[in-house]
Scaffold this motif. Structure first.
Motif, PDB file in Angstrom:
ATOM      1  N   LEU A   1      16.634  19.105 -10.180  1.00  0.00           N
ATOM      2  CA  LEU A   1      16.227  17.717  -9.936  1.00  0.00           C
ATOM      3  C   LEU A   1      17.147  16.801 -10.725  1.00  0.00           C
ATOM      4  O   LEU A   1      17.217  16.899 -11.960  1.00  0.00           O
ATOM      5  CB  LEU A   1      14.780  17.500 -10.396  1.00  0.00           C
ATOM      6  N   MET A   2      17.855  15.894 -10.025  1.00  0.00           N
ATOM      7  CA  MET A   2      18.801  14.992 -10.686  1.00  0.00           C
ATOM      8  C   MET A   2      18.354  13.552 -10.459  1.00  0.00           C
ATOM      9  O   MET A   2      17.973  13.175  -9.357  1.00  0.00           O
ATOM     10  CB  MET A   2      20.215  15.176 -10.133  1.00  0.00           C
ATOM     11  N   SER A   3      18.440  12.762 -11.521  1.00  0.00           N
ATOM     12  CA  SER A   3      18.041  11.372 -11.374  1.00  0.00           C
ATOM     13  C   SER A   3      18.659  10.538 -12.473  1.00  0.00           C
ATOM     14  O   SER A   3      18.989  11.029 -13.552  1.00  0.00           O
ATOM     15  CB  SER A   3      16.519  11.247 -11.410  1.00  0.00           C
TER      16      SER A   3
ATOM     17  N   LEU B   1      20.598  26.949 -15.221  1.00  0.00           N
ATOM     18  CA  LEU B   1      20.396  27.425 -13.852  1.00  0.00           C
ATOM     19  C   LEU B   1      20.305  28.948 -13.781  1.00  0.00           C
ATOM     20  O   LEU B   1      19.608  29.495 -12.928  1.00  0.00           O
ATOM     21  CB  LEU B   1      21.525  26.919 -12.939  1.00  0.00           C
ATOM     22  N   VAL B   2      20.997  29.618 -14.664  1.00  0.00           N
ATOM     23  CA  VAL B   2      20.921  31.084 -14.703  1.00  0.00           C
ATOM     24  C   VAL B   2      19.557  31.528 -15.223  1.00  0.00           C
ATOM     25  O   VAL B   2      18.946  32.469 -14.706  1.00  0.00           O
ATOM     26  CB  VAL B   2      22.047  31.659 -15.588  1.00  0.00           C
ATOM     27  N   ALA B   3      19.038  30.800 -16.223  1.00  0.00           N
ATOM     28  CA  ALA B   3      17.834  31.255 -16.921  1.00  0.00           C
ATOM     29  C   ALA B   3      16.535  30.696 -16.352  1.00  0.00           C
ATOM     30  O   ALA B   3      15.476  31.320 -16.516  1.00  0.00           O
ATOM     31  CB  ALA B   3      17.931  30.878 -18.403  1.00  0.00           C
ATOM     32  N   SER B   4      16.572  29.542 -15.698  1.00  0.00           N
ATOM     33  CA  SER B   4      15.330  28.854 -15.327  1.00  0.00           C
ATOM     34  C   SER B   4      15.260  28.575 -13.825  1.00  0.00           C
ATOM     35  O   SER B   4      16.265  28.189 -13.222  1.00  0.00           O
ATOM     36  CB  SER B   4      15.211  27.525 -16.082  1.00  0.00           C
ATOM     37  N   PRO B   5      14.059  28.724 -13.230  1.00  0.00           N
ATOM     38  CA  PRO B   5      13.920  28.436 -11.795  1.00  0.00           C
ATOM     39  C   PRO B   5      14.021  26.951 -11.470  1.00  0.00           C
ATOM     40  O   PRO B   5      14.413  26.578 -10.373  1.00  0.00           O
ATOM     41  CB  PRO B   5      12.527  28.980 -11.463  1.00  0.00           C
ATOM     42  N   GLN B   6      13.623  26.105 -12.427  1.00  0.00           N
ATOM     43  CA  GLN B   6      13.741  24.652 -12.221  1.00  0.00           C
ATOM     44  C   GLN B   6      14.454  24.036 -13.411  1.00  0.00           C
ATOM     45  O   GLN B   6      14.212  24.401 -14.566  1.00  0.00           O
ATOM     46  CB  GLN B   6      12.360  23.989 -12.085  1.00  0.00           C
ATOM     47  N   VAL B   7      15.332  23.070 -13.106  1.00  0.00           N
ATOM     48  CA  VAL B   7      16.085  22.386 -14.156  1.00  0.00           C
ATOM     49  C   VAL B   7      16.026  20.886 -13.865  1.00  0.00           C
ATOM     50  O   VAL B   7      16.170  20.455 -12.708  1.00  0.00           O
ATOM     51  CB  VAL B   7      17.557  22.849 -14.195  1.00  0.00           C
ATOM     52  N   LEU B   8      15.817  20.070 -14.919  1.00  0.00           N
ATOM     53  CA  LEU B   8      15.764  18.615 -14.784  1.00  0.00           C
ATOM     54  C   LEU B   8      17.003  18.012 -15.428  1.00  0.00           C
ATOM     55  O   LEU B   8      17.295  18.304 -16.597  1.00  0.00           O
ATOM     56  CB  LEU B   8      14.509  18.055 -15.460  1.00  0.00           C
TER      57      LEU B   8
END
Length: 819
Positions: A152-154, A15-22
């Motif tokens: 995005l969580m799934s 989350l610190v390094a990337s604008p989107q995380v899956l």
């Protein structure tokens, strides 16, 4: 310790390094109820956190669980925003939101000031609002907020699609906290009653195994039937708890909570219980293998509820619910072969939904082409087209497709487009009673009654406490239950408000009983014992398309006086002058009709219409019934085909269109001026279409057409033969074989671009050969024909070298006499 803790550090770093995380985390990992609190504790996010839950029941449950862990009530650190309920404060750091709340937050503030992270939970459900919210979030992130983070969580991510949308996003996988689940396949008999077979299977599983049972069924109807059937089979220590979205909060909580001591429960649920909810005490799962989903038809504008097989991902989710507490058992009520044939993932809601609200949101966002945004699934064009048509009818967009001031008001409300139109109309009156009435109407439409009767008057007069509470929230003033008992207010304003939201749903009786036709042209029916039966005109508020039925079913409607509605809403009505044939008499009848959409309200015979009215009415009739009503002789048809071929092969030449659509659109130019005196079908059939159509070309165009696509071919015998043109195959001439002697190749048209097919005939004008290569024919199959023809027609010339023989139209004797 929950499995999510093992990957928390990885998630925070990402989350610190990337604008989107899956994040891929199976059910039970703690992604919804633990991870958000860990993110808050870490301090890596600067600002508030918004978490989107796709279902209201899940949103409330997750918010309560998060607040409970902090020892607080909802509304302090953990907030909740959903329809009719907002519980946030200045202390709130994490808001759980649902439905269109995220979209409205973005529309009100595209920069999402003060928000550092947006979490989209249970994204595999592919909820329409989640897809729209994600598209707007990406747009905002790229254009305005590079520092905004999206998580995005799934439980089951369609990684291929998400990896294409977010090629650089880190994918973090957490193990689920699950116990082994024995999955067995027990197909039920498809030839027996579904609810009885399911109830019997559930009873057998309860007999064989201990623990509570979660039973997945397609919808509310099946839940109730199976519940009644099971009630007569199970013992008193087993509670039967339905679980679906329309239930009261109290009934939903009973289904979710742990069963009382020494008791078991059977939770009969829709797919609402697949992933989003934690249902206490479940060890057994029974999966019927079906779900009920809405399927939007852009042509009718209706959504049909269909029962369909679930995906393999849903099967895995359902089975997984049995292993949350201890080793569990899942019975699938279908065969293993059927499971293997099922789709891998469920289809996204955006691909099969009414997109009128989505399109209104995009216009409000300033987007006039869906392709401008980044989508996991691009909204389908037919549904977008249907959305534009409806918004145009409601006055939300202008002819250029842009938002009108009325449409801008609608978009701000965040309600469905039809109910938003009603609320805006009410606000324009500045009458508090009208505004309250509209709000109550919308509340009833949003949460429709479950009774069989469709009469809206009954529910307006007796609104529930829930409807009044929702209405009060909508209009921001207290709505009392007595508002629907003000007869003067109801009779004056209710039809007008409904007409604003449902102009295409005005309905006229077809049989003075229960069959109706809507202004849109659709057929609809009432229940056979409905109290609205026999009403001449209705305003249909709610209808649905049953499976295997042509007509839609009316579930909520209001009786109207059509004359009163015309006076109050004149824009819904128009006058048409039309012409019809009396088939028995073969004469022309002219009518003046008042219409509401496709419904005829009033009709009067035009006894002495003037010539202009007759001409215009005839043109209108032809546009409604098609060009086939005219007498299309061969010369007219050939002219049209030649002109269409000219445009096809010489696109740079300025030529008018001669296809059916163009001719229908231009009837008033080429046909109407010549319709004076046409009063019966016989006279209509006598019109020389070819002479009228050729006038669409100027003299130079006519000359050019004749040179490029001539009507006739001058044969070597100096005989003019008609050329027959077609759009889908080469032109053809039918000519006696003797007249083509001396020719070594097929003739051509269009400056040699198109060879003419030759249908070579016998002296008796019967086909002998069809060829597109005359030279090859002379050298090949001609020899066989020569032998046969010499015996059959000995008086005619059948030379050995036809390619170098002079053409003739005569017999051998006549040729000798001529010499």
């Amino acid at each position: 310790m929950l499995p999510i803790f093992e990957v928390c550090e990885d998630i925070l770093t990402a989350l610190v390094a990337s604008p989107q995380v899956l994040l891929h985390a199976p059910t039970g990992a703690g992604k919804s109820t633990v991870l958000p609190l860990e993110i808050l504790k870490s301090g890596v996010i600067d600002g508030r956190v918004i978490m989107l839950e796709p279902r209201r029941l899940a949103a409330r449950s997750v918010a309560a669980r998060l607040a409970q862990q902090l020892g607080e009530d909802i509304g302090h650190t953990i907030g909740l925003r959903m329809r009719s309920e907002t519980r946030v404060s200045r202390h709130t750091r994490l808001e759980v939101v649902t439905e269109g709340v995220l979209t409205r937050l973005l529309q009100n503030d595209p920069m999402l000031e003060g928000v550092g992270l947006v979490i989209l939970d249970e994204f595999h459900e592919r909820n329409l609002q989640a897809d729209l919210g994600l598209a707007l979030l990406i747009d905002s992130q790229q254009a305005l907020r590079e520092d905004l983070r999206i998580l995005l969580m799934s439980a089951t991510l369609d990684n291929q699609g998400l990896n294409q949308l977010f090629p650089d996003a880190p994918v973090i996988t957490s193990q689920g906290r699950t116990f082994p689940v024995i999955r067995e396949y027990h197909p039920i008999n498809p030839n027996k009653l579904f609810h009885k077979e399911v109830a019997l299977a559930a009873w057998q599983l309860l007999q064989q195994e201990h623990g509570s049972l979660l039973l997945f069924l397609p919808g509310m109807g099946e839940i109730e039937k199976v519940r009644v059937e099971l009630a007569s089979m199970v013992s008193e220590d087993i509670l039967l708890c339905p679980l679906y979205g329309a239930l009261s909060l109290q009934a939903q909580q009973q289904a979710i909570q742990l069963a009382p001591e020494r008791m078991r429960k059977v939770v009969l649920a829709t797919n609402i219980a697949e992933t989003s909810l934690t249902i206490e005490g479940i060890r057994l799962v029974m999966d019927s293998g079906f779900e009920r989903v809405g399927q939007f038809n852009p042509r009718t504008g209706l959504t049909k509820l269909i029962k369909q097989r679930i995906s393999q991902a849903s099967m895995a989710q359902r089975a997984g619910r049995a292993g949350r507490l201890e080793a569990g058992v899942c019975w699938h009520l279908f065969s293993e072969e059927q499971a293997e044939r099922a789709a891998q993932f469920s289809e996204a809601e955006i691909a099969q939904s009414d997109l009128s609200n989505l399109w209104l949101s995009l216009l409000q966002w300033g987007c006039h082409d869906a392709a401008q945004l980044n989508w996991l699934t691009l909204p389908p064009k037919p549904a977008i087209s249907a959305a534009k048509n409806l918004l145009n009818q409601l006055g939300a967009i202008d002819v250029a497709g842009k938002l009108t001031p009325f449409g801008q008001q609608m978009a701000v409300l965040g309600s469905s487009v039809r109910t938003a139109a009603m609320l805006c109309k009410a606000q324009q009156t500045q009458n508090q009673h009208v505004i309250q009435l509209a709000a109550l109407l919308v509340a009833i439409i949003e949460e429709p009654p479950r009774q069989q009767d469709a009469d809206l008057r009954y529910y307006i007069e007796r609104p529930t406490e829930g409807w009044c509470k929702r209405a009060s929230a909508l209009c921001e003033q207290k709505v009392l239950s007595t508002i629907g008992q003000q007869d003067a207010l109801i009779s004056e304003w209710l039809p007008t408000l409904l007409a604003v939201g449902y102009p295409d749903r005005i309905a006229k009786s077809r049989d003075n009983q229960h069959r109706y036709q809507l202004a849109s042209g659709l057929g609809a029916i009432l229940g056979e014992s409905d109290r609205l039966m026999g009403e001449s005109w209705l305003m249909v508020v709610s209808l649905w398309q049953p499976e295997n039925m042509a007509d839609a079913r009316i579930s909520l409607a209001y009786p109207i006086e059509i004359d009163r509605l015309q006076a109050d809403c004149p824009s819904l009505f128009n006058t048409q002058e039309t012409v019809e044939w009396d088939e028995q008499k073969g004469t022309l009848l002219a009518w003046k009709r008042l219409q509401c959409g496709q419904l005829i309200v009033k009709s009067e015979r035009l006894s002495n219409p003037d010539k202009a009215e007759i001409r215009q009415a005839l043109v209108y009739w032809l546009k409604q019934n098609g060009l086939q009503q005219l007498n299309w002789q061969e010369d007219a048809l050939q002219l049209c085909i030649r002109c269409m071929l000219a445009k096809r092969h010489f696109p740079d030449i300025a030529f008018p269109d001669f296809d059916d659509i163009a001719l229908l659109d231009s009837l008033d130019e080429w046909l109407e001026p010549y319709l004076d005196g046409i009063t019966n079908k016989q006279k209509l059939q006598q019109i020389d279409l070819a002479s009228l159509l050729i006038n669409r070309l100027d003299w130079q165009q006519q000359q050019w057409l004749e040179s490029m696509f001539p009507k006739t071919y001058r044969a070597p015998s100096l005989h003019d033969v008609s050329i027959h043109y077609s759009l889908d195959k080469p032109p053809v001439i039918a000519i006696r074989m003797q007249e083509m002697y001396g020719e070594k190749a097929n003739p051509t048209v269009a400056q040699g671009k198109i060879p003419i097919t030759l249908s070579l005939l016998s002296p008796a004008m019967r086909p002998l050969q069809i060829t597109q290569d005359l030279g090859a024919f002379w050298q090949g199959s001609y020899k066989e024909i020569q032998k046969e023809m010499k015996g059959r027609y000995p008086k005619h010339l059948w030379p050995d070298d036809p390619a170098n023989t002079a053409p003739t139209r005569q017999t051998k004797k006549a040729m000798m006499g001529a010499k």
